[in-house]
Design an enzyme around this catalytic site. Structure first.
Site, PDB file in Angstrom:
ATOM      1  N   ASP A  91      10.030   2.556   0.643  1.00 11.08           N
ATOM      2  CA  ASP A  91       8.931   1.755   1.166  1.00 11.08           C
ATOM      3  C   ASP A  91       8.988   0.370   0.511  1.00 11.08           C
ATOM      4  O   ASP A  91       9.569   0.206  -0.568  1.00 11.08           O
ATOM      5  CB  ASP A  91       7.612   2.466   0.851  1.00 11.08           C
ATOM      6  CG  ASP A  91       6.405   1.677   1.307  1.00 11.08           C
ATOM      7  OD1 ASP A  91       6.413   1.188   2.453  1.00 11.08           O
ATOM      8  OD2 ASP A  91       5.464   1.526   0.503  1.00 11.08           O
TER       9      ASP A  91
ATOM     10  N   ASP B  75       6.046  -2.502   0.427  1.00 14.50           N
ATOM     11  CA  ASP B  75       4.827  -2.952  -0.246  1.00 14.50           C
ATOM     12  C   ASP B  75       4.262  -1.845  -1.129  1.00 14.50           C
ATOM     13  O   ASP B  75       4.005  -0.731  -0.670  1.00 14.50           O
ATOM     14  CB  ASP B  75       3.784  -3.373   0.786  1.00 14.50           C
ATOM     15  CG  ASP B  75       4.308  -4.453   1.728  1.00 14.50           C
ATOM     16  OD1 ASP B  75       5.423  -4.949   1.491  1.00 14.50           O
ATOM     17  OD2 ASP B  75       3.616  -4.776   2.709  1.00 14.50           O
TER      18      ASP B  75
ATOM     19  N   ASP C  52       4.566   4.668  -2.040  1.00  9.18           N
ATOM     20  CA  ASP C  52       3.327   4.740  -2.817  1.00  9.18           C
ATOM     21  C   ASP C  52       2.229   5.519  -2.109  1.00  9.18           C
ATOM     22  O   ASP C  52       1.168   5.743  -2.694  1.00  9.18           O
ATOM     23  CB  ASP C  52       2.834   3.327  -3.155  1.00  9.18           C
ATOM     24  CG  ASP C  52       2.494   2.520  -1.912  1.00  9.18           C
ATOM     25  OD1 ASP C  52       3.174   2.706  -0.874  1.00  9.18           O
ATOM     26  OD2 ASP C  52       1.556   1.693  -1.972  1.00  9.18           O
TER      27      ASP C  52
END
Length: 357
Positions: A8, A10, A128
């Site tokens: 991922d 961001d 995240d």
């Protein structure tokens, strides 16, 4: 085969701001320890693919031009440190669109799912959010949720790099035929007493030498047609052990590869080996006795040949002496002592100019 780490963007590679949009250069901040972790994984043979949801990218509220500049700078910084990405996959839909290309959907993965060169067993996903873990589940790969204040998680980048690059080299092989049932478990990175049971006590003692002097945990349980003879049990044990070694070594990155001369009273045994992936066995030695204990001496070289065939090992084994018991035992010990440096991790490089073993 090549493992892929899907990542991922961001909150995983770069810090995620409060408005969840990195649309200005001043918002670009890297997640702690991401660069050294990716370098370690790169050296372990991993390739990297960014997979990111960018809500409404290209809309008036999130113009493409605002995204492209910071994103390009991020990629340039990574590249300046020796980190490149095989692909950058971006889904621009809104959450309410329920697009199959939006994580946790795997609609962007079509080309990768058709790529037979990918080592899916070693591949992983780092993100995240829970949706990143769901994405990993949908690909049937290991998922790591990076620890953040916003979404929790339990992993940091050094831990992820350790878990993937320094993964324990273990294998469990179950080999069942009409003649034998054999189970081999080994852990190349853990020293432990060997547990061996083949129904042939002398053969058990010889196999114990491999685990003990090879410096790794070894468990072999074998049931065979010993009421006929010992051939199938000894041969199939060699094949199963060889297969387990091959599986535990994986792509052999970081191993010593080569490796021993061993004296035992009047006997001298020499084992020169190479985990080249090209099985070949040469034996120089003679036995005067038909059997040592319950093990036919003619099956001693046959065991080693079976081991080489299944493991992709090139082994040259020589033995000379007067006592056949000493000679057989010296052969097994010499192999084990040669395995120890050959299996030892000595970094992350692949010990071959061809790029594969």
């Amino acid at each position: 085969m090549t493992p892929i780490l899907f990542i991922d963007r961001d909150g995983t590679l770069i810090e995620e701001p409060s408005d969840f949009q990195i649309d200005a250069y001043e918002k670009l901040r890297f997640v702690p320890q991401v660069i050294p972790a990716l370098l370690k994984l790169r050296d372990a043979g991993y390739q990297f693919v960014i997979v990111t949801n960018q809500d409404g990218l290209g809309s008036d509220s999130y113009p493409r031009a605002s995204f492209d500049g910071p994103n390009e700078l991020m990629l340039q910084i990574f590249e300046s440190q020796g980190i490149t990405f095989r692909d950058v996959l971006i889904d621009c839909s809104w959450p309410q669109d329920n697009a199959p290309t939006r994580k946790p959907g795997i609609g962007l993965m079509t080309a990768y799912l058709q790529d037979r060169s990918i080592d899916w067993a070693r591949s992983g996903m780092v993100g995240d959010r829970i949706t990143d873990l769901q994405f990993a589940d949908n690909l049937n790969i290991r998922g790591f949720q990076l620890r953040t204040a916003q979404f929790g998680g339990q992993w940091d980048w050094p831990g992820i790099a350790h878990a993937l690059a320094d993964a324990p080299r273990t294998a469990v092989v179950q080999r069942d035929t009409k003649e034998t049932k054999i189970r081999v478990e080994l852990d190349l990175d853990r020293a432990a007493d060997a547990h061996i049971s083949t129904g042939l006590p002398f053969f058990d003692h010889m196999l114990e030498q491999i685990g003990k002097h090879g410096g790794f945990a070894l468990d072999i349980q074998a049931e065979g047609d010993l009421h006929i003879d010992e051939h199938h049990t000894i041969e199939d044990t060699g094949l199963a052990l060889g297969q387990a070694l091959r599986e535990a070594l994986g792509d052999k990155r970081g191993i010593g590869r080569y490796g021993f001369t061993l004296p035992m009273d009047e006997t001298l045994a020499s084992a020169a080996l190479d985990f080249s992936g090209r099985p070949y066995f040469v034996f120089e030695g003679e036995f005067k006795r038909e059997r040592v204990g319950d093990m036919p001496t003619e099956l001693v070289p046959h065991f080693f040949r079976s081991l080489c065939d299944a493991s992709g090992l090139n082994l040259n084994l020589q033995v000379r002496g007067d006592n056949d018991h000493h000679k057989v035992e010296a052969c097994f010990k010499a192999l084990a002592r040669a395995l120890r440096p050959a299996l030892a991790r000595q970094g992350t490089a692949l010990p071959s100019t061809k790029g594969a073993l």
